[in-house]
Design an enzyme around this catalytic site. Structure first.
Site, PDB file in Angstrom:
ATOM      1  N   GLY A  34       0.814  -1.217   0.000  1.00 11.89           N
ATOM      2  CA  GLY A  34       0.000   0.000   0.000  1.00 11.89           C
ATOM      3  C   GLY A  34       0.845   1.262   0.000  1.00 11.89           C
ATOM      4  N   GLN A  35       0.154   2.397   0.111  1.00  8.46           N
ATOM      5  CA  GLN A  35       0.835   3.695   0.044  1.00  8.46           C
ATOM      6  C   GLN A  35       1.947   3.812   1.088  1.00  8.46           C
ATOM      7  OE1 GLN A  35      -1.458   7.166   1.089  1.00  8.46           O
ATOM      8  NE2 GLN A  35       0.121   8.544   0.334  1.00  8.46           N
TER       9      GLN A  35
ATOM     10  N   ASP B 229       1.066  -9.115   1.670  1.00  7.66           N
ATOM     11  CA  ASP B 229      -0.117  -8.372   1.216  1.00  7.66           C
ATOM     12  C   ASP B 229      -1.043  -9.348   0.499  1.00  7.66           C
ATOM     13  OD1 ASP B 229      -0.404  -5.001   0.657  1.00  7.66           O
ATOM     14  OD2 ASP B 229      -1.837  -6.328  -0.312  1.00  7.66           O
TER      15      ASP B 229
ATOM     16  N   ARG C 274      -2.351  -8.325  -2.333  1.00  2.00           N
ATOM     17  CA  ARG C 274      -2.029  -8.020  -3.728  1.00  2.00           C
ATOM     18  C   ARG C 274      -0.737  -8.701  -4.155  1.00  2.00           C
ATOM     19  NH1 ARG C 274      -1.930  -1.515  -4.385  1.00  2.00           N
ATOM     20  NH2 ARG C 274      -3.219  -1.000  -2.591  1.00  2.00           N
TER      21      ARG C 274
ATOM     22  N   ASP D   8      -3.589 -13.173   3.483  1.00  2.00           N
ATOM     23  CA  ASP D   8      -4.832 -12.515   3.850  1.00  2.00           C
ATOM     24  C   ASP D   8      -4.851 -12.457   5.374  1.00  2.00           C
ATOM     25  OD1 ASP D   8      -7.329 -11.629   4.410  1.00  2.00           O
ATOM     26  OD2 ASP D   8      -8.398 -13.119   3.208  1.00  2.00           O
TER      27      ASP D   8
ATOM     28  N   TYR E 243     -14.926   4.330   9.011  1.00  2.00           N
ATOM     29  CA  TYR E 243     -13.459   4.265   9.130  1.00  2.00           C
ATOM     30  C   TYR E 243     -13.026   4.807  10.498  1.00  2.00           C
ATOM     31  CZ  TYR E 243      -8.558   5.453   7.958  1.00  2.00           C
ATOM     32  OH  TYR E 243      -7.194   5.587   7.935  1.00  2.00           O
TER      33      TYR E 243
END
Ligand code: NAD
Length: 314
Positions: free
Chosen positions: A13-14, A36, A38, A54, A144
């Site tokens: 991620g970022q 990750d 991904r 996961d 969130y």
């Protein structure tokens, strides 16, 4: 002495990409396992071990922690603010269960340290907006923010009740050029740079005067590592520390970009993210982070803008 062996969850991620690279520099490439859902991010390829994971699968996570003799876990996997509003139950489920899986395994396996980020999104419309204090009214209205606030309580609970050394920061909006943002309300402050360079114009999804607390990624990575490296007895806040660097509005960042790209223009078409931003603080009081473990930001709007443009032009 046990050898440090770090697991980063949500490494593509970022934040994850840059944090993994920084940790590999410090601890040695093979001692930082990136993971990750991904596929491995291009910037991570060839820099150290990568596993597909996961985090919702607790058994798999547990096996991974034992197999790699993990001593520290950084949990970055989450559903962010804007994406969360599209599927609130999924956001709640992922954001909570991932944390509970990690905290529980940390307790069972005596993991040395856990890092989990919270966010300025824990604050809501009833919190003071300017220099929002560490301890104040916290009534988040986004799923969130609700999940982050509940997560903070779980961190403190596992720390006090079971002695898990879990540490956390309430990140402001993070601005970076290496990896793409993941669906947050502050993503505009990254998109604007790309559009300014490519199109010389940008349509912003927040109104021109929406002030939000922000931070440049090098500061965020340094804050995270400094918090994790600090002596245990210096960490007094076991929920999550307020963290600050700069605050600006879309109008102000546009004016700063214009100093470098005079033909740049901005227009405004606020969407559903305006309401999310309206509930958040404008600036943060991070005096406890400064006092307890010596936090000091390096980048302001001017310095960050120059560095973003220089790197994106490369
Ligand atoms: P991101 O969306 O860019 O990255 C999250 C990563 O987690 C993604 O690569 C995703 O594939 C992975 N992931 C999602 N579900 C997963 C699962 N079930 N198992 C394993 N991996 C999974 O997010 P980010 O911006 O890097 O944020 C990281 C953390 O920092 C999050 O907790 C976020 O809430 C927090 N945070 C970020 C910001 C910001 O501005 N970026 C601000 C405040 C807090």
């Amino acid at each position: 002495m046990k050898k440090d062996k770090i697991l980063v969850i949500g490494a593509c991620g970022q934040i994850g990409v840059e944090l993994t690279l920084a940790l590999r520099k410090m601890y040695g490439d093979t001692n930082v396992v990136a993971s990750d859902l991904r596929e491995e991010h291009d910037l991570l390829k060839g820099t150290g071990p990568y596993v597909s994971l996961d985090v919702m699968n607790k058994e798999m996570l547990h096996v991974l922690v034992i197999r790699h003799n993990i001593t520290q876990i950084y949990l970055l996997a989450a559903i962010l603010s804007a994406t969360g509003e599209k599927n609130p139950l999924l956001a709640w489920h992922i954001n909570m269960q991932s944390l509970l899986n990690v905290l529980d395994i940390a307790k069972e396996e005596n993991i040395d340290k856990v890092y989990w980020p919270s966010s300025i999104a824990v604050f809501g419309p009833n919190s003071p907006k300017d220099t929002t204090p560490q301890h104040t009214i916290i009534e988040p209205t986004t799923i969130y923010g609700i999940s982050k606030f509940a997560g903070e309580r779980w961190c403190e609970y596992y720390s006090h009740r079971y002695g898990v050394d879990v540490r956390s920061l309430r990140y402001p909006g993070l601005i970076s050029y290496k990896s793409a943002p993941g669906g947050g309300t502050t993503d505009y402050a990254i998109e604007i740079f790309h559009e300014a360079l490519e199109e010389k114009k940008y349509t912003c999804f927040l109104s021109e005067s929406t002030y939000l607390p922000m931070m440049y990624m090098p500061d965020a990575i340094r804050a995270t590592i400094e918090l994790m490296e600090a002596d245990k007895d210096k960490i007094k806040v076991r929920s999550s520390y307020n963290l600050g660097a700069m605050s600006f509005s879309p109008k102000e960042i546009a004016a700063e970009i214009k100093k470098h790209i005079p033909e740049f223009t901005i227009s405004y078409e606020p969407d559903y993210r305006q309401q999310i931003a309206d509930g958040w603080p404008k600036s943060m009081d991070d005096s406890l982070a400064r006092q307890d473990w010596g936090w000091k930001p390096e980048y302001n709007l001017e310095k960050m803008t120059a560095d973003m443009l220089k790197n994106l032009k490369k």
